[in-house]
Design a protein around this motif. Structure first.
Motif, mmCIF file in Angstrom:
data_model
loop_
_atom_site.group_PDB
_atom_site.id
_atom_site.type_symbol
_atom_site.label_atom_id
_atom_site.label_comp_id
_atom_site.label_asym_id
_atom_site.label_seq_id
_atom_site.Cartn_x
_atom_site.Cartn_y
_atom_site.Cartn_z
ATOM 1 N N HIS A 185 36.134 34.274 35.837
ATOM 2 C CA HIS A 185 35.505 34.616 37.127
ATOM 3 C C HIS A 185 34.144 33.963 37.286
ATOM 4 C CE1 HIS A 185 38.564 37.302 38.443
ATOM 5 N NE2 HIS A 185 38.451 38.085 37.382
ATOM 6 N N ASP A 186 33.475 33.721 36.150
ATOM 7 C CA ASP A 186 32.112 33.145 36.221
ATOM 8 C C ASP A 186 32.118 31.671 36.597
ATOM 9 O OD1 ASP A 186 31.086 35.520 35.485
ATOM 10 O OD2 ASP A 186 30.787 35.006 33.366
ATOM 11 N N ASP A 209 42.566 39.658 34.569
ATOM 12 C CA ASP A 209 42.574 39.043 35.893
ATOM 13 C C ASP A 209 42.194 37.557 35.848
ATOM 14 O OD1 ASP A 209 43.205 40.026 38.362
ATOM 15 O OD2 ASP A 209 41.122 39.800 39.045
ATOM 16 N N GLU A 210 41.771 37.112 34.680
ATOM 17 C CA GLU A 210 41.422 35.695 34.504
ATOM 18 C C GLU A 210 42.615 34.911 33.922
ATOM 19 O OE1 GLU A 210 36.646 35.979 33.649
ATOM 20 O OE2 GLU A 210 37.958 36.523 31.989
ATOM 21 N N ASN A 219 38.661 30.487 39.976
ATOM 22 C CA ASN A 219 39.703 31.507 39.808
ATOM 23 C C ASN A 219 40.377 31.776 41.168
ATOM 24 O OD1 ASN A 219 40.751 34.373 39.881
ATOM 25 N ND2 ASN A 219 40.362 34.182 37.687
ATOM 26 N N ALA A 220 39.559 31.897 42.217
ATOM 27 C CA ALA A 220 40.124 32.149 43.553
ATOM 28 C C ALA A 220 40.924 30.940 44.039
ATOM 29 C CB ALA A 220 38.999 32.475 44.535
ATOM 30 N N SER A 230 34.940 29.726 43.957
ATOM 31 C CA SER A 230 35.357 30.232 42.645
ATOM 32 C C SER A 230 36.638 29.519 42.236
ATOM 33 C CB SER A 230 35.597 31.741 42.760
ATOM 34 O OG SER A 230 36.673 32.136 41.943
ATOM 35 N N LYS A 260 32.053 29.141 38.914
ATOM 36 C CA LYS A 260 31.810 28.980 40.352
ATOM 37 C C LYS A 260 30.938 27.761 40.578
ATOM 38 C CE LYS A 260 32.150 33.844 41.343
ATOM 39 N NZ LYS A 260 31.479 35.092 41.115
ATOM 40 N N ASP A 307 39.205 38.740 30.625
ATOM 41 C CA ASP A 307 39.711 39.762 31.523
ATOM 42 C C ASP A 307 41.157 39.411 31.910
ATOM 43 O OD1 ASP A 307 37.997 41.613 33.836
ATOM 44 O OD2 ASP A 307 40.109 41.057 34.186
#
Ligand code: MLT
Length: 398
Positions: free
Chosen positions: A254-255, A99-100, A269-270, A267, A257, A97
């Protein structure tokens, strides 16, 4: 008086390639008449492709008018580049994605800075030999690393020990410095191991563009389950000759975590977004305009042409070693050729010997770890004429 970060006392005095540069400088000052050929640091020598140069010029022109001027860019990088990265992965059969994707100034910074996301108490696994950035940045942070042996017996492709638990795993494939590349089955074993141990894999794929064997994975995300356990770092340094231009990308799914000690879900990513937005203002628009051009059809074709040139250099080096009966690794699917020092010489001794007698600069294996102490690395990134000349001198010397 400030209390300093005394972890720096635990580092070697100089970074490997800085140490080599100092030695070569001293040699050239003392021997100004000798033509030194540098096949040490993996730095490219061919100019950027025309498509990229045009895009860089256009990027500069954008800055010249208020209608097109760019100030601070989007936090993860311009969409044009992140979408191009997504399409590039798609062409290699991997779906990610936009966003990743985080646009960076290269894999070195991100593989170095990522340590901030992890606590001191982790068991951190790095192969020996290894790209020194992974080790040095952990030392700077006061973290201990655990080594896994890469050697001729395992073809420099170590596999996990199912009886050992680790939390953070550094991998680089095709490997710097050994040139060895993992296949699907081997990477699947690592991914399954990471999932079983709730570990994270920090996967450096900076040399993926050198893979010629179509059966080899070009991304860890080609492996099922990897999005739950891996971060991937990539760079345009070697893909597109951006060592001096500076641009790369890091993919943080995103996965990915994990559960904090409070029970909260965190996360990566966050966390990386938070880290980058606080400490990094992104890559210049001009450079990102050039990076977007890399991924166009014409841009990619120009990059591939340069890569083929470096691959041919690697073959010239490998052929010379083969002719001499010197055991080597890499050179195929990789710009690096990793070989046993002739006469079982120690690698820094061999470095000095080669510099003093053939005026050729390589990288001593000891700089990458204990298991490299009788190995040496040469790179295919030189220019053709110099590569041929270097191997002619090598041939005459041994
Ligand atoms: C190397 O020679 O190992 C690489 O050029 C280092 C790097 O990419 O930072």
């Amino acid at each position: 008086m400030p209390k300093l970060n005394e972890n720096y006392l635990n580092l070697k005095e100089s970074y490997l390639f800085a140490e080599i540069a100092h030695r070569v400088d001293a040699f050239t000052k003392a021997n100004p008449d000798k033509k030194v050929i540098r096949l040490g640091i993996g730095d490219v020598t061919l100019p950027l492709g025309e498509k990229v140069i045009t895009a860089l010029h256009e990027g500069v022109d954008c800055m010249a008018s208020s209608e097109t001027f760019k100030g601070y860019g989007p936090e993860k990088g311009y969409e044009m580049v992140r979408n191009s990265v997504v399409e590039y992965y798609e062409r290699n059969g991997v779906s990610i994605d936009a966003d990743e994707v985080f646009i960076s100034d290269g894999a070195k910074s991100d593989t170095g800075n990522i340590t901030e996301l992890f606590d001191k108490d982790n068991v951190i696994l790095v192969p020996d030999p290894v790209y020194p950035v992974y080790v040095d940045t952990n030392i700077m942070d006061g973290k201990n690393v655990t080594y896994i042996n890469a050697n001729a017996e395992n073809n420099f492709l170590p596999m996990p020990d199912p009886n050992q638990h680790v939390d953070v795993i550094y991998m680089c494939s095709p490997n710097n410095p050994t040139g060895a590349a993992y296949n699907h089955e081997q990477l699947k074993v690592w991914v399954d191991y990471a999932l079983a141990n709730d570990a994270v894999i920090l996967y450096d794929s900076a040399y993926e563009c050198f893979i010629t064997d179509p059966t080899l994975p070009r991304s860890i995300f080609a492996i099922e389950g990897a999005k739950e356990c891996a971060i991937e770092f990539c760079s345009l340094s070697k893909t597109a000759g951006f060592t001096g231009t500076r641009c790369g990308y890091t993919v943080v799914p995103h996965d990915l975590k994990f559960t904090a000690s409070t029970g909260a879900e965190m996360s990566l990513n966050a966390m990386w977004t938070r880290r980058q937005t606080t400490k990094f203002n992104g890559v210049s628009y001009i450079v990102q305009a050039g990076a977007a051009a890399v991924f166009t059809e014409e841009g990619m074709e120009e990059c591939k042409e340069n890569i083929r040139y470096y691959q041919e250099n690697a073959k010239i080096i490998a052929d010379c070693l083969a002719k001499k009966g010197i055991r080597y690794f890499g050179g195929v699917n990789s710009p690096y050729i990793w070989f046993e020092c002739p006469n079982n010489m120690e690698s820094w001794t061999f470095f000095d010997y080669l510099l003093n007698n053939a005026y050729v600069v390589g990288t001593p294996g000891a700089g990458f770890g204990n298991n490299g102490k009788n190995y040496f690395r040469l790179t295919g990134f030189g220019n053709r004429e110099n590569t041929i000349e270097a191997m002619k001198r090598f041939d005459e010397l041994f």
